[in-house]
Motif scaffolding. Structure first.
Motif, short mmCIF file in Angstrom:
data_model
loop_
_atom_site.label_atom_id
_atom_site.label_comp_id
_atom_site.label_asym_id
_atom_site.label_seq_id
_atom_site.Cartn_x
_atom_site.Cartn_y
_atom_site.Cartn_z
N LYS A 160 -4.87 3.55 -8.54
CA LYS A 160 -3.63 4.22 -8.94
C LYS A 160 -3.46 4.08 -10.44
CE LYS A 160 0.33 6.34 -8.08
NZ LYS A 160 0.39 7.70 -7.54
N LYS A 218 -7.68 7.45 -5.60
CA LYS A 218 -8.83 7.30 -4.70
C LYS A 218 -8.61 6.05 -3.87
CE LYS A 218 -13.86 7.02 -4.35
NZ LYS A 218 -13.83 8.00 -3.23
N GLU A 219 -9.09 6.06 -2.63
CA GLU A 219 -8.93 4.90 -1.77
C GLU A 219 -10.05 4.83 -0.75
OE1 GLU A 219 -5.48 5.20 0.87
OE2 GLU A 219 -5.33 7.32 0.32
N ASN A 228 0.14 8.23 -2.64
CA ASN A 228 -0.97 9.12 -3.02
C ASN A 228 -1.87 8.53 -4.11
OD1 ASN A 228 -0.02 11.17 -1.24
ND2 ASN A 228 1.48 11.79 -2.81
N PRO A 229 -2.61 7.48 -3.78
CA PRO A 229 -3.54 6.91 -4.76
C PRO A 229 -4.55 7.96 -5.24
CG PRO A 229 -3.33 5.49 -2.83
CD PRO A 229 -2.66 6.78 -2.49
N TYR A 231 0.84 -1.19 0.00
CA TYR A 231 0.00 0.00 0.00
C TYR A 231 0.88 1.26 0.00
CZ TYR A 231 -2.85 3.82 1.70
OH TYR A 231 -3.44 5.04 1.83
N TRP A 281 -9.47 -2.98 1.57
CA TRP A 281 -9.06 -1.58 1.36
C TRP A 281 -8.66 -1.44 -0.10
CZ3 TRP A 281 -9.50 2.77 4.14
CH2 TRP A 281 -8.84 3.91 3.67
N TYR A 308 -6.45 -3.94 -4.31
CA TYR A 308 -7.14 -4.10 -3.03
C TYR A 308 -6.25 -4.90 -2.06
CZ TYR A 308 -8.85 -8.35 -5.49
OH TYR A 308 -8.97 -9.51 -6.21
N LYS A 341 -4.50 -1.30 5.28
CA LYS A 341 -3.57 -0.28 4.79
C LYS A 341 -2.12 -0.60 5.13
CE LYS A 341 -4.75 4.05 4.98
NZ LYS A 341 -5.22 5.38 5.44
N LEU A 350 2.32 2.77 -3.32
CA LEU A 350 1.45 3.43 -4.29
C LEU A 350 1.58 4.95 -4.24
CD1 LEU A 350 -1.80 1.26 -4.09
CD2 LEU A 350 0.08 1.13 -5.72
N ALA A 362 -7.43 0.81 -3.49
CA ALA A 362 -6.64 1.97 -3.87
C ALA A 362 -6.53 2.04 -5.38
CB ALA A 362 -5.24 1.90 -3.24
#
Length: 482
Positions: free
Chosen positions: A55, A33-34, A30-31, A25, A51, A61, A65, A28, A53
Motif C-alpha cells: 500500500k 498488490k497482495e 484496495n492494496p 488488513y 499474507w 505482512y 487476511k 488498507l 499487502a
C-alpha cells in the motif's frame, strides 16, 4: 554465517508496535498488490507464510487476511531495492532491501515472483522520480540521519565540477562517511549512475560497525579516472555479519558465502575487509578481503583460487615461482563475489627481493615487458622507499580466475609524492579520453585528506579481461587512506 534478521528501520523503532496495532488488513482498502509469500523469520532456517499487502510506500505482512493488526511492515524509500536471488527451499526467492535490513522471501511460482519484483520496483521508481520524502510521513518519529543521496541529487544537476571542488576544499572536521561522500561527488560517472549509487550505498551500510573509528577506509583512483575502487577493513567479529548481508542482497551465490566462511575460519584473521570497484563504462564489482598481521601460508591463498578450466596449471606455476624466490606466505587474499563466474581471486605477497623480483614475475607468468619510461620511474620510487627506510615497501598482487592469469600488480607503500606525480603525468599525457575533472584533481584530494597516497599500484590487466567496462593493459592506481 547467514543474513542477520534483527535490525529494524529507524522510522519505526519508537512507536512501531503501536503503529502496527493500528493497521488491520481491512484498513488498507484496495492494496496496490497482495498475496501469500513465505518470508524469512527470526533465524535463517525459520520461514513463515504470510499474507503481504503493498500500500503506497509500505509493504505490510499479516498472518492472514482477517488479522486486526499487521505482523510487520517493510518501508520503501529511495534507498530501497528489490533483487532476484537464488532459490531458497527450492522456491523462487527475492530480496527487498531497506536502509537497515534486507528481507528475504519466496513465492510459490516464478510468475508470482516476477509480479512482486515488478510492483515493488515500480513503487521505488515512483518514489525516486517524484522525490517523495518518506521521512516526513507521520510514522517517522526518530530518523535524523543525513541521507547522502540528497548530496548526490543536488550536485548531479550542477554544471561542471568546479563548484564541487570549492566545496570539497572548504570542508573540515568531517566524519569518515562524510569525507567519502564528498570524494564521491568528485567522480562524474558515479554521480550520473543511479545503479552505481545504489550499490555504493548498500556497501557503505555494510561497513558500519558500533565503533566507526574501528573501520579503515581507502579509495583508489586510476590515472585516467576511469576507475575508482573503495575498500574497508575492520574487526572481523563486528563486520562479518553486515558483510554477509551485503553479499546476499546483491545476489552472491551461497557457495561463495560458504567460501568466505571457510577461508575466514582457516586463517582466523582479526581483520576483515570488503571492496567495490566502479568504472565510467558502468562496471560494478565487489568482494571480500582477508588480511592478517602475521602472513599465512602461501598454499592457503592458492587453495582459495579457482582451478584453470582449460587444464593449464597456473597455480603450479605460481607455486614453482614462489619456491624459486623463497616466498612462503601471503599477507592478503581478495575474492570477487559476483553473481556469476568467472570469479577472480587476488593473493598479495611481500617481495623481499624488491622490484627485480616483481619484474621476474612479469616474465615468468608471460606478462608484457614494462615500458622503459615506466620502469625508470618505478625504480625511482623503489630507491626513494629504500632511502626513507620504508618497511615491506613492495608487494605483488596476482589475480587469477578459472581462465588463468588476469592481472599483475606492483604495489609500493608510502611512495614519494614528487615521483608519484611524475608517473601520473607520464600516464595522463598519453590518454585521449580523460574524465572531465579539474587538472588539479589529485592535488585537491591530497589537500582535502591532508596527505598523499598511501600506496601506488602499477598493474597490467590482460586483454579480454576488462569485459568492456574496465581499461586493459598498463595503468596506475593511487590509493588514499580516508
Amino acid at each position: 554465517l547467514e543474513p542477520s534478521l534483527n535490525r529494524m528501520d529507524p522510522r519505526y523503532t519508537v512507536n512501531k508496535k503501536d503503529y502496527l496495532k493500528s493497521i488491520s488488513y481491512q484498513s488498507l482498502e484496495n492494496p496496490d498488490k497482495e498475496g501469500f509469500m513465505t518470508k524469512q523469520g527470526g533465524s535463517y532456517t525459520n520461514w513463515k507464510r504470510r499474507w503481504f499487502a503493498l500500500k503506497d510506500t509500505e509493504l505490510f505482512y499479516f498472518k492472514g487476511k482477517k488479522d486486526k493488526k499487521a505482523t510487520g511492515v517493510i518501508p520503501l524509500t529511495s534507498d530501497s531495492f528489490v533483487k532476484e536471488i537464488e532459490k531458497k527451499q527450492g522456491k523462487p526467492c527475492f530480496a527487498v532491501g531497506t536502509a537497515d535490513r534486507v528481507f528475504f522471501m519466496y513465492t510459490d511460482t516464478e510468475s508470482e515472483r516476477e509480479d512482486w519484483i515488478s510492483s515493488l520496483s515500480d513503487t521505488i521508481r515512483i518514489i525516486n522520480s517524484t522525490s517523495v520524502d518518506v521521512s516526513s510521513s507521520p510514522t517517522n518519529t526518530t530518523s535524523t540521519t543525513t541521507d547522502s543521496s540528497q548530496v548526490i541529487s543536488n550536485t548531479a544537476t550542477s554544471p561542471g565540477v568546479e563548484p564541487l571542488q570549492e566545496e570539497l576544499l572548504s570542508s573540515a572536521g568531517l566524519s569518515q562517511e562524510e569525507k567519502i561522500t564528498k570524494i564521491k561527488t568528485m567522480i562524474p560517472f558515479i554521480l550520473n549512475s543511479s545503479q552505481q549509487n545504489e550499490f555504493f550505498k548498500l556497501w557503505m551500510r555494510s561497513t558500519n560497525v558500533s565503533s566507526q573509528s574501528a573501520v579503515d577506509y581507502f579509495v583508489e583512483f586510476s590515472a585516467d579516472l576511469h576507475r575508482v575502487n573503495w575498500r574497508s577493513f575492520g574487526p572481523q567479529p563486528e563486520t562479518i555479519q553486515n558483510m554477509v548481508d551485503f553479499f546476499w542482497s546483491v545476489g552472491t551465490p551461497e557457495v561463495e558465502i560458504d567460501r568466505l566462511n571457510d577461508f575466514g575460519a582457516l586463517v582466523n584473521s582479526d581483520i576483515l575487509g570488503s571492496w567495490i570497484s566502479m568504472s565510467n563504462k558502468g562496471g560494478i564489482d565487489g568482494g571480500w578481503s582477508i588480511f592478517h598481521d602475521d602472513p599465512f601460508p602461501l598454499n592457503y591463498g592458492l587453495d582459495c583460487c579457482d582451478v584453470d578450466k582449460a587444464g593449464n596449471d597456473f597455480l603450479y606455476n605460481i607455486s614453482e615461482w614462489a619456491e624459486a624466490n623463497d616466498i612462503k606466505t601471503v599477507k592478503c587474499v581478495n575474492r570477487d563475489t559476483g553473481a556469476s563466474p568467472p570469479r577472480q581471486t587476488t593473493i598479495i605477497i611481500n617481495l623481499d627481493g624488491g622490484l627485480e623480483q616483481a619484474l621476474n614475475a612479469f616474465s615468468n607468468f608471460m606478462f608484457p615487458e614494462i615500458p622503459s619510461e615506466h620502469l625508470r620511474i618505478l625504480q625511482d620510487i623503489e630507491n626513494a622507499c629504500v632511502e626513507e627506510g620504508v618497511e615491506n615497501y613492495i608487494s605483488l598482487a596476482i589475480t587469477t580466475s578459472y581462465e588463468g592469469f588476469i592481472c599483475l600488480e606492483i604495489i609500493f607503500e608510502e611512495p614519494e609524492q614528487t615521483i608519484v606525480d611524475e608517473l601520473m603525468e607520464e600516464f595522463r599525457a598519453g590518454i585521449n579520453d580523460l574524465i572531465t575533472v579539474p587538472d588539479s584533481f589529485f592535488e585537491d584530494i591530497n589537500e582535502f585528506l591532508d596527505h598523499g597516497p598511501s600506496q601506488i599500484r602499477y598493474y597490467y590487466l590482460k586483454r579480454g579481461f576488462g569485459y568492456n567496462v574496465y581499461k586493459e593493459e598498463f595503468n596506475v592506481l593511487l590509493c588514499y587512506k580516508i
